[in-house]
Write a protein that holds these residues in place. Structure first.
Motif, PDB file in Angstrom:
ATOM      1  N   ARG A 165      12.097  17.292 -10.241  1.00  0.00           N
ATOM      2  CA  ARG A 165      13.219  18.394 -10.035  1.00  0.00           C
ATOM      3  C   ARG A 165      14.453  18.111 -10.365  1.00  0.00           C
ATOM      4  N   ILE A 166      15.165  16.681 -10.045  1.00  0.00           N
ATOM      5  CA  ILE A 166      16.328  16.483 -10.281  1.00  0.00           C
ATOM      6  C   ILE A 166      16.595  16.830 -11.731  1.00  0.00           C
ATOM      7  N   LYS A 167      15.527  16.138 -12.556  1.00  0.00           N
ATOM      8  CA  LYS A 167      15.705  16.273 -13.948  1.00  0.00           C
ATOM      9  C   LYS A 167      15.568  17.695 -14.270  1.00  0.00           C
ATOM     10  N   GLU A 225       8.418  18.247 -16.480  1.00  0.00           N
ATOM     11  CA  GLU A 225       8.923  16.750 -16.337  1.00  0.00           C
ATOM     12  C   GLU A 225       7.547  16.182 -15.484  1.00  0.00           C
ATOM     13  N   VAL A 226       7.031  16.955 -14.564  1.00  0.00           N
ATOM     14  CA  VAL A 226       5.840  16.620 -13.598  1.00  0.00           C
ATOM     15  C   VAL A 226       4.626  15.953 -14.817  1.00  0.00           C
ATOM     16  N   GLU A 227       4.421  16.609 -15.805  1.00  0.00           N
ATOM     17  CA  GLU A 227       3.316  16.188 -16.705  1.00  0.00           C
ATOM     18  C   GLU A 227       3.873  15.136 -17.464  1.00  0.00           C
ATOM     19  N   GLY A 282      -8.330  17.941  -4.787  1.00  0.00           N
ATOM     20  CA  GLY A 282      -6.847  17.544  -4.792  1.00  0.00           C
ATOM     21  C   GLY A 282      -5.920  18.186  -3.727  1.00  0.00           C
ATOM     22  N   PHE A 283      -4.879  18.489  -4.185  1.00  0.00           N
ATOM     23  CA  PHE A 283      -4.085  19.228  -3.269  1.00  0.00           C
ATOM     24  C   PHE A 283      -3.030  20.023  -3.884  1.00  0.00           C
ATOM     25  N   LYS A 284      -2.419  20.953  -3.495  1.00  0.00           N
ATOM     26  CA  LYS A 284      -1.658  21.978  -4.258  1.00  0.00           C
ATOM     27  C   LYS A 284      -0.205  21.947  -3.695  1.00  0.00           C
ATOM     28  N   MET A 285       0.839  22.383  -4.697  1.00  0.00           N
ATOM     29  CA  MET A 285       1.960  22.143  -4.149  1.00  0.00           C
ATOM     30  C   MET A 285       2.790  23.576  -4.359  1.00  0.00           C
ATOM     31  N   ILE A 286       3.302  24.016  -3.370  1.00  0.00           N
ATOM     32  CA  ILE A 286       4.081  25.479  -3.612  1.00  0.00           C
ATOM     33  C   ILE A 286       5.452  25.185  -3.686  1.00  0.00           C
ATOM     34  N   THR A 287       6.254  25.754  -4.282  1.00  0.00           N
ATOM     35  CA  THR A 287       7.532  25.771  -4.408  1.00  0.00           C
ATOM     36  C   THR A 287       8.209  27.022  -4.808  1.00  0.00           C
ATOM     37  N   TRP A 288       9.631  27.174  -4.707  1.00  0.00           N
ATOM     38  CA  TRP A 288      10.350  28.319  -5.336  1.00  0.00           C
ATOM     39  C   TRP A 288      11.477  27.863  -6.171  1.00  0.00           C
ATOM     40  N   MET A 289      11.219  28.535  -7.342  1.00  0.00           N
ATOM     41  CA  MET A 289      12.386  28.119  -8.273  1.00  0.00           C
ATOM     42  C   MET A 289      12.382  29.542  -9.236  1.00  0.00           C
ATOM     43  N   PRO A 290      13.641  29.610  -9.870  1.00  0.00           N
ATOM     44  CA  PRO A 290      13.551  30.444 -11.106  1.00  0.00           C
ATOM     45  C   PRO A 290      12.542  30.044 -11.963  1.00  0.00           C
ATOM     46  N   LEU A 291      12.206  31.187 -12.841  1.00  0.00           N
ATOM     47  CA  LEU A 291      10.860  30.886 -13.786  1.00  0.00           C
ATOM     48  C   LEU A 291      11.165  29.820 -14.768  1.00  0.00           C
ATOM     49  N   GLN A 292      12.046  29.808 -15.365  1.00  0.00           N
ATOM     50  CA  GLN A 292      12.519  29.081 -16.453  1.00  0.00           C
ATOM     51  C   GLN A 292      12.791  27.511 -15.871  1.00  0.00           C
ATOM     52  N   LYS A 293      13.427  27.349 -14.792  1.00  0.00           N
ATOM     53  CA  LYS A 293      13.662  26.042 -14.196  1.00  0.00           C
ATOM     54  C   LYS A 293      12.069  25.493 -13.834  1.00  0.00           C
ATOM     55  N   PHE A 294      11.162  26.477 -13.179  1.00  0.00           N
ATOM     56  CA  PHE A 294      10.129  25.946 -12.719  1.00  0.00           C
ATOM     57  C   PHE A 294       9.097  25.496 -13.940  1.00  0.00           C
ATOM     58  N   ILE A 305       0.804  -1.284   0.080  1.00  0.00           N
ATOM     59  CA  ILE A 305       0.166  -0.021   0.080  1.00  0.00           C
ATOM     60  C   ILE A 305       0.927   1.270   0.126  1.00  0.00           C
ATOM     61  N   CYS A 306       0.603   2.193  -0.741  1.00  0.00           N
ATOM     62  CA  CYS A 306       1.414   3.417  -1.037  1.00  0.00           C
ATOM     63  C   CYS A 306       0.267   4.417  -0.646  1.00  0.00           C
ATOM     64  N   THR A 307       0.941   5.489  -0.007  1.00  0.00           N
ATOM     65  CA  THR A 307       0.113   6.831   0.427  1.00  0.00           C
ATOM     66  C   THR A 307       0.117   7.798  -0.913  1.00  0.00           C
ATOM     67  N   THR A 308      -0.619   8.832  -0.677  1.00  0.00           N
ATOM     68  CA  THR A 308      -0.774   9.934  -1.822  1.00  0.00           C
ATOM     69  C   THR A 308       0.767  10.579  -1.573  1.00  0.00           C
ATOM     70  N   PHE A 309       0.900  10.781  -0.293  1.00  0.00           N
ATOM     71  CA  PHE A 309       2.204  11.676   0.108  1.00  0.00           C
ATOM     72  C   PHE A 309       3.547  10.959  -0.781  1.00  0.00           C
ATOM     73  N   GLU A 310       3.748   9.597  -0.608  1.00  0.00           N
ATOM     74  CA  GLU A 310       4.823   8.894  -1.002  1.00  0.00           C
ATOM     75  C   GLU A 310       5.017   8.868  -2.472  1.00  0.00           C
ATOM     76  N   ILE A 311       3.407   8.880  -3.102  1.00  0.00           N
ATOM     77  CA  ILE A 311       3.681   8.977  -4.611  1.00  0.00           C
ATOM     78  C   ILE A 311       4.083  10.429  -5.004  1.00  0.00           C
ATOM     79  N   VAL A 312       3.368  11.157  -4.696  1.00  0.00           N
ATOM     80  CA  VAL A 312       3.557  12.665  -5.245  1.00  0.00           C
ATOM     81  C   VAL A 312       4.907  12.867  -4.896  1.00  0.00           C
ATOM     82  N   ALA A 313       5.603  12.768  -3.682  1.00  0.00           N
ATOM     83  CA  ALA A 313       6.979  12.927  -3.088  1.00  0.00           C
ATOM     84  C   ALA A 313       7.950  12.361  -4.009  1.00  0.00           C
ATOM     85  N   ALA A 314       7.663  11.168  -4.588  1.00  0.00           N
ATOM     86  CA  ALA A 314       8.851  10.335  -5.359  1.00  0.00           C
ATOM     87  C   ALA A 314       8.566  11.276  -6.783  1.00  0.00           C
ATOM     88  N   LEU A 315       7.520  11.622  -7.265  1.00  0.00           N
ATOM     89  CA  LEU A 315       7.192  12.280  -8.422  1.00  0.00           C
ATOM     90  C   LEU A 315       7.993  13.506  -8.637  1.00  0.00           C
TER      91      LEU A 315
END
Length: 449
Positions: free
Chosen positions: A272-274, A434-436, A416-428, A257-267
């Motif tokens: 992000r690394i890519k 990549e997420v898509e 669903g749920f929302k994810m907030i982050t901070w990045m330079p615009l081009q990298k975001f 069994i996998c949680t939503t947190f684990e799935i989205v965190a892995a994603l």
């Protein structure tokens, strides 16, 4: 990602004052635990809660909340004090009774100017009181509240709290108790508990082999990011239908069994690394804030509002994060969570060894899940907020593009749920692509089956 056309805010300060407890309070100097003193919490966290006008609109929300604050501080009297440094560099709390800084402001705009807070403009910073970046920690108030009234009758409560005093759940409970006082309650429904002595180091040092290995791990070859890259605050929203498809697929791969947190965190970790093109030879650390109140033996008491969380650290090579199945990353996260037992936690506290490199290396990533902290339940008499959001504004070239927050979406929006982050615009934009791509791969495979 939804695009929004946001206007500039025009905020005028009406009054600022210190609000002490409405009754005399004790004046001891209080111990702060090693969890409270860990390096990663020596910071002020900012968040705002948005309330729409309604039929039961408060005639003066600032006055109502200010009066409630003086009442709730009777129970949270340490919050009216000030931090003090000890000779060993650790911090303690002096209960001076000076009070919480309270600011009333009016905004020459309606709430529509904020949109859904998917993007944050520089002018939104005016909703908060900000201490200068060089302010000594002894002069930074443990909490500041700013109530911003908008022309439409709605308002925004902006809270700045020192993470040394509260963790997320602790400040969530504080705000819920503040709301209860605003609604006429005589005392908080869950009485707050300080009792940081519960987490004092034991006399017998219990050493966990994994902790020792982490302590001596060499970081001499760490890849360093550009230090003056401008980051902006952006967001993505995940709907539960999409997550359901991915969860079904990855659960089959994991045979667990996998949680939503684990799935989205892995994603997010992989995307992000890519997007940031982190070299494959690097070791990547994924830190995630984990509530461990119930993992101690005995558990921390209900009402405890100090830091009852730890930054768990999942670790893998960048090559494996990029090339192994997503289920592989999920399993790393699951095993890391399972390792946080009482022995591990007590060893961490006894040895006073906490991660200090979270923000120093862009190969690292930090995730905090705010969905269950209680912010969405804060009711000052008008119901729960329609939206909440953390607020960081980049100063002096500081780059925090390794931080992510999970939140509930605005009321009435996607389920669903929302994810907030901070990045330079081009990298975001690369990150979003990549997420898509990862999501589409799993959904396409699900439909083919």
């Amino acid at each position: 990602m939804e695009k929004e056309c946001l206007a500039e805010l025009n905020v005028k300060i009406v009054e600022s004052c210190l609000v002490p407890p409405c009754l005399p309070s004790p004046k001891p100097t209080l111990y702060l635990s090693n969890l409270d003193n860990q390096p990663a919490v020596r910071m002020v966290i900012n968040a705002f809660l948005v309330y729409e006008a309604c039929e039961n609109v408060l005639a003066d929300p600032a006055k109502t909340i200010q009066e409630a604050l003086s009442k709730v501080l009777v129970y949270y009297y340490p919050v009216a004090g000030r931090l003090r440094k000890k000779e060993d560099g650790k911090l303690q709390l002096e209960c001076t009774g000076e009070g919480v800084l309270f600011v009333e402001a009016i905004v020459d705009n309606s709430l529509s100017v904020l949109g859904d807070l998917n993007q944050i403009k520089p002018s939104f910073k005016q909703l908060f009181f900000w201490f200068p970046s060089n302010t000594a920690i002894e002069d930074v108030h443990p909490m500041v509240l700013q109530v911003n009234r908008f022309t439409c009758g709605g308002f925004v409560v902006a809270v700045s709290f020192h993470h040394i005093i509260f963790d997320g759940q602790g400040v969530g409970n504080f705000l819920k108790n503040l709301g209860e006082m605003a609604r006429g309650h005589v005392k908080p429904s869950i009485e707050p508990i300080w009792e940081r002595d519960i987490l004092k180091p034991s006399n017998v040092l219990v050493q966990d082999l994994k902790l020792i290995e982490e302590k001596i791990e060499s970081t001499s070859h760490s890849w360093k990011p550009p230090i003056h890259e401008e980051s902006i605050q952006m967001s993505l929203t995940f709907d539960y239908e999409t997550i359901k498809y991915m969860k079904q697929r990855i659960t089959q791969e994991c045979m667990d069994i996998c949680t939503t947190f684990e799935i989205v965190a892995a994603l997010v970790w992989r995307a992000r690394i890519k997007a940031l093109k982190i070299p494959h030879t690097q070791s990547a650390k994924f830190f995630f804030a984990t509530n461990v109140r119930g993992s101690f033996n005995p558990p921390l008491p209900n009402g405890y509002y100090g830091n009852g969380f730890i930054f768990a650290c999942a670790q893998a090579t960048v090559h494996d994060v990029m090339n192994q199945p997503l289920s592989y990353i999920v399993n790393i996260i699951k095993k890391t969570k399972m390792s946080l037992n009482n022995k591990y936690l007590r060893s961490t506290i006894d040895m006073d060894q906490f991660p200090s490199d979270i923000f120093s290396n862009q190969a690292n990533m930090l995730l905090s899940d705010w969905r269950w902290l209680g912010f969405n339940e804060v009711d000052f008499g008008l119901g729960s907020p329609v939206n909440i959001c953390p607020m960081h504004w980049n100063e002096n070239g500081i780059n925090i593009s390794n931080a992510f927050f999970f939140l509930h979406p605005p009321k009435g929006k996607v389920d669903g749920f929302k994810m907030i982050t901070w990045m330079p615009l081009q990298k975001f934009q690369l990150f979003e692509m990549e997420v898509e791509a990862i999501v589409n791969k799993y959904i396409a495979n699900d439909f083919q089956n």
